[in-house]
Design a protein around this motif. Sequence first.
Motif, short mmCIF file in Angstrom:
data_model
loop_
_atom_site.label_atom_id
_atom_site.label_comp_id
_atom_site.label_asym_id
_atom_site.label_seq_id
_atom_site.Cartn_x
_atom_site.Cartn_y
_atom_site.Cartn_z
N UNK A 34 0.84 -1.20 0.00
CA UNK A 34 0.00 0.00 0.00
C UNK A 34 0.87 1.25 0.00
N UNK A 35 1.91 1.25 0.83
CA UNK A 35 2.81 2.40 0.90
C UNK A 35 3.53 2.62 -0.44
N UNK A 36 3.96 1.53 -1.06
CA UNK A 36 4.63 1.65 -2.36
C UNK A 36 3.69 2.19 -3.42
N UNK A 37 2.44 1.74 -3.40
CA UNK A 37 1.46 2.26 -4.36
C UNK A 37 1.20 3.75 -4.12
N UNK A 38 1.13 4.15 -2.85
CA UNK A 38 0.95 5.59 -2.54
C UNK A 38 2.11 6.41 -3.08
N UNK A 39 3.34 5.91 -2.91
CA UNK A 39 4.51 6.63 -3.42
C UNK A 39 4.49 6.70 -4.95
N UNK A 40 4.08 5.60 -5.58
CA UNK A 40 3.98 5.59 -7.03
C UNK A 40 2.96 6.61 -7.51
N UNK A 41 1.81 6.64 -6.88
CA UNK A 41 0.78 7.62 -7.25
C UNK A 41 1.31 9.04 -7.06
N UNK A 42 1.98 9.27 -5.96
CA UNK A 42 2.52 10.61 -5.69
C UNK A 42 3.54 11.01 -6.75
N UNK A 43 4.43 10.06 -7.12
CA UNK A 43 5.43 10.36 -8.16
C UNK A 43 4.77 10.69 -9.49
N UNK A 44 3.67 10.03 -9.76
CA UNK A 44 2.95 10.31 -11.02
C UNK A 44 2.04 11.53 -10.92
N UNK A 45 1.88 12.02 -9.70
CA UNK A 45 1.03 13.20 -9.50
C UNK A 45 -0.45 12.91 -9.65
N UNK A 46 -0.84 11.69 -9.28
CA UNK A 46 -2.25 11.30 -9.38
C UNK A 46 -2.70 10.71 -8.05
N UNK A 47 -3.99 10.58 -7.91
CA UNK A 47 -4.55 10.00 -6.69
C UNK A 47 -4.40 8.48 -6.72
N UNK A 48 -4.52 7.88 -5.54
CA UNK A 48 -4.52 6.41 -5.47
C UNK A 48 -5.66 5.85 -6.30
N UNK A 49 -6.81 6.49 -6.24
CA UNK A 49 -7.97 6.04 -7.00
C UNK A 49 -7.64 6.00 -8.50
N UNK A 50 -7.03 7.08 -9.00
CA UNK A 50 -6.68 7.15 -10.41
C UNK A 50 -5.62 6.10 -10.76
N UNK A 51 -4.64 5.90 -9.88
CA UNK A 51 -3.61 4.89 -10.12
C UNK A 51 -4.23 3.51 -10.26
N UNK A 52 -5.09 3.14 -9.33
CA UNK A 52 -5.73 1.82 -9.38
C UNK A 52 -6.59 1.69 -10.63
N UNK A 53 -7.28 2.76 -11.00
CA UNK A 53 -8.09 2.75 -12.22
C UNK A 53 -7.20 2.52 -13.44
N UNK A 54 -6.05 3.19 -13.50
CA UNK A 54 -5.13 3.00 -14.63
C UNK A 54 -4.56 1.58 -14.66
N UNK A 55 -4.21 1.05 -13.49
CA UNK A 55 -3.68 -0.32 -13.43
C UNK A 55 -4.74 -1.33 -13.86
N UNK A 56 -5.97 -1.10 -13.47
CA UNK A 56 -7.07 -1.99 -13.88
C UNK A 56 -7.27 -1.94 -15.39
N UNK A 57 -7.14 -0.75 -15.97
CA UNK A 57 -7.28 -0.60 -17.42
C UNK A 57 -6.21 -1.39 -18.15
N UNK A 58 -4.97 -1.32 -17.66
CA UNK A 58 -3.87 -2.07 -18.26
C UNK A 58 -4.13 -3.57 -18.15
N UNK A 59 -4.56 -4.03 -16.99
CA UNK A 59 -4.83 -5.45 -16.80
C UNK A 59 -5.93 -5.94 -17.75
N UNK A 60 -6.97 -5.15 -17.91
CA UNK A 60 -8.06 -5.54 -18.81
C UNK A 60 -7.61 -5.53 -20.27
N UNK A 61 -6.79 -4.56 -20.66
CA UNK A 61 -6.28 -4.51 -22.03
C UNK A 61 -5.40 -5.72 -22.32
#
Length: 75
Positions: free
Chosen positions: A13-40
């Motif tokens: 969870x902490x690593x995902x928070x840092x990743x979202x922060x580095x990308x300048x997006x919310x955790x919600x947006x990060x998870x949404x993007x990761x879900x989109x990649x998985x579905x694609x």
Amino acid sequence: MSTLTIRMPEAKHARLRRLAARRGISMNKLIDELATVALAQHDAETRFRALAARGSAKRGLELLDKLDRGFRRHR
């Protein structure tokens, strides 16, 4: 929109928070993007498997050999 609750280790969870922060997006947006990649990826694999089931193994191997020969020439 739906709500999704997941359980995961604190360290992940902490690593995902840092990743979202580095990308300048919310955790919600990060998870949404990761879900989109998985579905694609899933959709691409499903399409590949459907096409492969209809294709010819012999022709597929011929094409791979052709690609190998072309790759070796350009190295």
